[in-house]
Write a protein that holds these residues in place. Structure first.
Motif, PDB file in Angstrom:
ATOM      1  N   GLY A 166       0.787  -1.234   0.000  1.00  0.00           N
ATOM      2  CA  GLY A 166       0.000   0.000   0.000  1.00  0.00           C
ATOM      3  C   GLY A 166       0.809   1.269   0.000  1.00  0.00           C
ATOM      4  N   ASP A 167       2.020   1.226   0.571  1.00  0.00           N
ATOM      5  CA  ASP A 167       2.829   2.442   0.670  1.00  0.00           C
ATOM      6  C   ASP A 167       4.294   2.060   0.828  1.00  0.00           C
ATOM      7  OD1 ASP A 167       3.749   4.998   0.949  1.00  0.00           O
ATOM      8  OD2 ASP A 167       2.427   5.553   2.607  1.00  0.00           O
ATOM      9  N   SER A 168       4.975   1.908  -0.284  1.00  0.00           N
ATOM     10  CA  SER A 168       6.375   1.460  -0.263  1.00  0.00           C
ATOM     11  C   SER A 168       7.334   2.525   0.233  1.00  0.00           C
ATOM     12  CB  SER A 168       6.804   1.019  -1.672  1.00  0.00           C
ATOM     13  OG  SER A 168       6.071  -0.097  -2.088  1.00  0.00           O
ATOM     14  N   ILE A 169       7.008   3.791  -0.014  1.00  0.00           N
ATOM     15  CA  ILE A 169       7.886   4.899   0.396  1.00  0.00           C
ATOM     16  C   ILE A 169       6.996   5.943   1.086  1.00  0.00           C
ATOM     17  CG2 ILE A 169       9.692   6.506  -0.330  1.00  0.00           C
ATOM     18  CD1 ILE A 169       9.831   4.972  -2.984  1.00  0.00           C
ATOM     19  N   ALA A 222       2.620   1.552 -10.631  1.00  0.00           N
ATOM     20  CA  ALA A 222       2.245   2.949 -10.850  1.00  0.00           C
ATOM     21  C   ALA A 222       2.318   3.743  -9.551  1.00  0.00           C
ATOM     22  CB  ALA A 222       0.842   3.032 -11.455  1.00  0.00           C
ATOM     23  N   LEU A 223       1.852   3.138  -8.460  1.00  0.00           N
ATOM     24  CA  LEU A 223       1.883   3.813  -7.160  1.00  0.00           C
ATOM     25  C   LEU A 223       3.322   4.056  -6.717  1.00  0.00           C
ATOM     26  CD1 LEU A 223       0.508   4.873  -4.604  1.00  0.00           C
ATOM     27  CD2 LEU A 223       0.432   2.516  -3.756  1.00  0.00           C
ATOM     28  N   LEU A 228       8.048   7.777  -5.901  1.00  0.00           N
ATOM     29  CA  LEU A 228       9.390   8.238  -6.253  1.00  0.00           C
ATOM     30  C   LEU A 228       9.359   9.700  -6.697  1.00  0.00           C
ATOM     31  CD1 LEU A 228      10.949   5.245  -8.246  1.00  0.00           C
ATOM     32  CD2 LEU A 228      11.632   6.071  -5.983  1.00  0.00           C
ATOM     33  N   GLN A 229       8.302  10.076  -7.393  1.00  0.00           N
ATOM     34  CA  GLN A 229       8.164  11.458  -7.842  1.00  0.00           C
ATOM     35  C   GLN A 229       8.026  12.399  -6.653  1.00  0.00           C
ATOM     36  OE1 GLN A 229       8.611  12.613 -10.859  1.00  0.00           O
ATOM     37  NE2 GLN A 229       8.241  14.730 -10.209  1.00  0.00           N
ATOM     38  N   VAL A 230       7.269  11.992  -5.629  1.00  0.00           N
ATOM     39  CA  VAL A 230       7.148  12.801  -4.412  1.00  0.00           C
ATOM     40  C   VAL A 230       8.519  12.978  -3.760  1.00  0.00           C
ATOM     41  CG1 VAL A 230       6.173  12.880  -2.083  1.00  0.00           C
ATOM     42  CG2 VAL A 230       4.753  12.133  -4.000  1.00  0.00           C
ATOM     43  N   VAL A 231       9.294  11.909  -3.720  1.00  0.00           N
ATOM     44  CA  VAL A 231      10.643  11.979  -3.140  1.00  0.00           C
ATOM     45  C   VAL A 231      11.479  12.991  -3.910  1.00  0.00           C
ATOM     46  CG1 VAL A 231      12.786  10.712  -2.738  1.00  0.00           C
ATOM     47  CG2 VAL A 231      10.589   9.629  -2.227  1.00  0.00           C
TER      48      VAL A 231
END
Length: 298
Positions: A166-169, A222-223, A228-231
């Motif tokens: 659900g939330d890898s990063i 996709a999630l 990664l983009q948020v990071v």
């Protein structure tokens, strides 16, 4: 004056997490501790030692039991449904063989969260860990319980699996919790993008009882790439200090090779040491922002 809180975000990845251990040990050896942390899968299974302030422990017990059938392996998977033996790995090791410092964990005021996935609701669960008891160890086990090679863990009235579903990063989670600036430790190199979830052809029939898990696996690439983009955005804005392996770690998630564990751990140590002064400046700038007096226009 508003207090700027500093968070730590730890990605999972099985034994890629030895890279994370190397960096965390460098931080502990240099007395660098932050206000809060969140870990996913191996991120919390190994990262909990950062809150208990036990450098070297995660590498030590993984090397010691690398080839011990009581700890992990296909024999455990066949007998118990868990590749990493639930009782031995998560309850006997921390209480008898390589003791986890419960008192230090509980005395440390740093907020600590484990990320899990509810297999029935399909929701991501963020569990705060303040003290250590049987359920706490089960929350950590649940966060690191990979589909197919582990059975869902029943704890807190929920049936849970690996938080990476659900939330890898979970950087956005920490931001939402008020951690305006964060140190993020990834276990994939710069430029990595998840294109597909390997083995879906096998996982679908094996996970047919849990359609929410299958759905999460299908949407995970996709999630993950959005996260990664948020990071990257937070890094560009100066709000995140990001450790990424300078070269692919190229290690199996479930390796039993102690040399490989040490290799990945040493890569983390070397890269952590190389950027130690840079990290100190990042943290010092944050402290300066926190202490800066308000100004008025004349």
């Amino acid at each position: 004056m508003a207090t700027v809180k500093t968070g730590m975000v730890l990605e999972g990845g099985g034994m890629r997490g030895m890279y994370t251990c190397g960096i965390l040990d460098v931080l502990m050896e240099n007395h660098i501790y932050l206000d809060g942390m969140v870990g996913v899968s191996a991120g919390i299974a190994f990262g909990c030692n950062y809150k208990s302030r036990q450098p070297g422990r995660a590498l030590r017990y993984n090397v010691r039991f690398a080839k011990d059938r009581r700890y992990s392996g296909f024999m455990s998977l066949l007998k118990t449904g868990n590749y990493y033996n639930a009782w031995f790995a998560y309850h006997l090791v921390p209480t008898h063989y390589d003791v986890f410092d419960y008192n230090a964990f509980e005395d440390n005021p740093m907020e600590c969260y484990a990320v899990c996935f509810d297999v029935n609701s399909g929701q991501t669960v963020y569990q705060r860990l303040d003290h250590v008891d049987y359920d706490t160890l089960e929350w950590i086990r649940a966060s690191a319980s990979m589909p197919v090679v582990a059975k869902p863990v029943e704890v807190g009235g929920k049936l849970l699996l690996d938080g990476g579903l659900g939330d890898s990063i979970p950087l956005q989670f920490m931001i939402d919790k008020g951690y305006a600036r964060n140190v993020v430790i990834l276990t994939r190199e710069e430029g990595y993008r998840k294109t597909s979830e390997h083995g879906m052809w096998l996982m679908k029939p094996l996970l047919r009882k849990y359609p929410k898990v299958i759905q999460a696996l299908e949407h995970r690439p996709a999630l993950y790439n959005r996260q990664l983009q948020v990071v990257r955005e937070q890094e560009r804005a100066g709000n995140a200090f990001v450790f990424r392996p300078l070269k692919p770690l190229n290690v199996s998630r479930t390796t039993h090779d102690a040399r490989e564990m040490n290799r990945v751990y040493q890569q983390g140590r070397e890269e952590g040491l190389a950027r130690l002064e840079e990290l100190k400046k990042f943290l010092a700038n944050e402290q300066q922002e926190e202490k800066a007096p308000a100004t008025t226009d004349e």
